[in-house]
Design a protein around this motif. Structure first.
Motif, short mmCIF file in Angstrom:
data_model
loop_
_atom_site.label_atom_id
_atom_site.label_comp_id
_atom_site.label_asym_id
_atom_site.label_seq_id
_atom_site.Cartn_x
_atom_site.Cartn_y
_atom_site.Cartn_z
N GLU A 11 0.21 4.23 -0.66
CA GLU A 11 -0.47 5.44 -0.19
C GLU A 11 -0.73 5.44 1.31
O GLU A 11 -1.07 6.49 1.89
N ALA A 12 -0.59 4.29 1.99
CA ALA A 12 -0.85 4.23 3.43
C ALA A 12 0.09 5.18 4.17
O ALA A 12 1.29 5.23 3.90
N ASP A 16 -4.68 2.52 9.83
CA ASP A 16 -5.03 3.61 8.91
C ASP A 16 -5.47 4.85 9.67
O ASP A 16 -6.65 5.20 9.68
N TYR A 69 -1.44 -3.57 6.76
CA TYR A 69 -2.85 -3.59 6.36
C TYR A 69 -3.79 -3.07 7.44
O TYR A 69 -4.89 -2.62 7.14
N ARG A 113 0.84 -1.19 0.00
CA ARG A 113 0.00 0.00 0.00
C ARG A 113 0.88 1.25 0.00
O ARG A 113 1.15 1.83 1.05
N GLU A 121 4.85 -2.01 -5.61
CA GLU A 121 3.60 -2.44 -4.98
C GLU A 121 3.47 -3.95 -5.13
O GLU A 121 3.51 -4.49 -6.24
#
Length: 271
Positions: A148-149, A236, A233, A146, A206
């Motif tokens: 963009e996380a 966020d 994961y 990810r 990615e």
């Protein structure tokens, strides 16, 4: 004069707590370590042998202590706190996490002990990016799922600086300090800034969950799966959820940026 005990005093954060206590003029610092002969702690620090995961080694180290920095050891924390209370320790500054987290078992035990407490709940450590070092050396790339996380990673030195302030100031008793670095940064931006510190581009590739675990396992072993599922994961935060000014608010000094940390630690990614 009060004695301050730093547990895990030769570990990543505990060692820095000792330095910050000295810098703030503290005296009567006692350092707990498993091997005093290898401790290499500053002159004037009393070095004692003991291990939080072996509570039977602790009574002598706890004698005469008023305040203690508690490194996180969830498996023995109840026994450690029972001994601390019996020794007359008054105030615990613990490195832990929110009550619902795995590290939260530490802060709940500290609150249940009846002792005065200050909790430190840090965001992701900047030092955790060192798990990329092997990939970077061998492939010139970082594989994660990810790009963009984003989070606001914090330097361990800043956590230690906050711990020293809390140990020396009763204003922090009964407070839980959520701690973060000064900037929200995506995973891809962390890689970009690290590349700038190393003077070369590092590719962010990615990758799937399985490929990420495979890429991290040589560095992390069996914890790679947990790290991917629960950190990469499972975390966020929204920008408003992280206290970006927490370090300067508490310590009165600017927090370390990731760019500064990367420049200071670039050699650790190439050795």
């Amino acid at each position: 004069m009060q004695t301050i005990l730093v547990t895990g005093a030769t570990a990543n954060i505990g060692r820095k707590v000792v330095d910050h206590l000295i810098a703030q003029g503290a005296a009567n610092i006692r350092a707990l370590t498993t091997d005093p002969r290898k401790a290499a702690l500053p002159e004037g620090v009393e070095v004692v042998q003991g291990y939080l995961r072996r509570p039977e080694t602790l009574p002598a180290a706890f004698a005469g202590v008023e305040r203690m920095y508690l490194a996180p050891t969830p498996d023995t924390v109840d026994e450690v706190l029972t001994l601390a209370r019996a020794a007359g320790i008054r105030h615990i500054v613990d490195l832990s996490g929110e009550p619902e987290s795995w590290w939260g078992t530490v802060c709940k035990a500290v609150e249940g002990s009846g002792l005065e407490w200050t909790h430190l709940w840090p965001a992701d450590f900047m030092e955790n990016t060192l798990v990329w070092s092997r990939q970077i050396r061998e492939t010139g790339a970082v594989r994660e799922p990810r790009p963009e996380a984003a989070t606001a990673p914090i330097a361990m030195d800043d956590i230690a600086a906050v711990a020293a302030v809390a140990l020396l100031n009763d204003d922090h008793v009964g407070r839980a300090h959520a701690l973060a670095g000064p900037q929200m940064l995506s995973r891809a931006e962390l890689v970009r800034q690290l590349g700038a510190a190393l003077g070369r581009e590092i590719a962010f590739l990615e990758s799937s969950r399985e490929d990420t675990i495979a890429a991290l396992t040589p560095a992390m072993g069996d914890t790679a799966t947990w790290y991917v599922d629960n950190v990469l994961y499972g975390f966020d935060p929204e920008p408003g959820d992280l206290p970006l000014t927490s370090v300067p608010d508490i310590t009165g000094r600017p927090a370390t940026t990731f760019a500064r940390w990367a420049a200071d630690n670039a050699a650790r990614f190439t050795a």
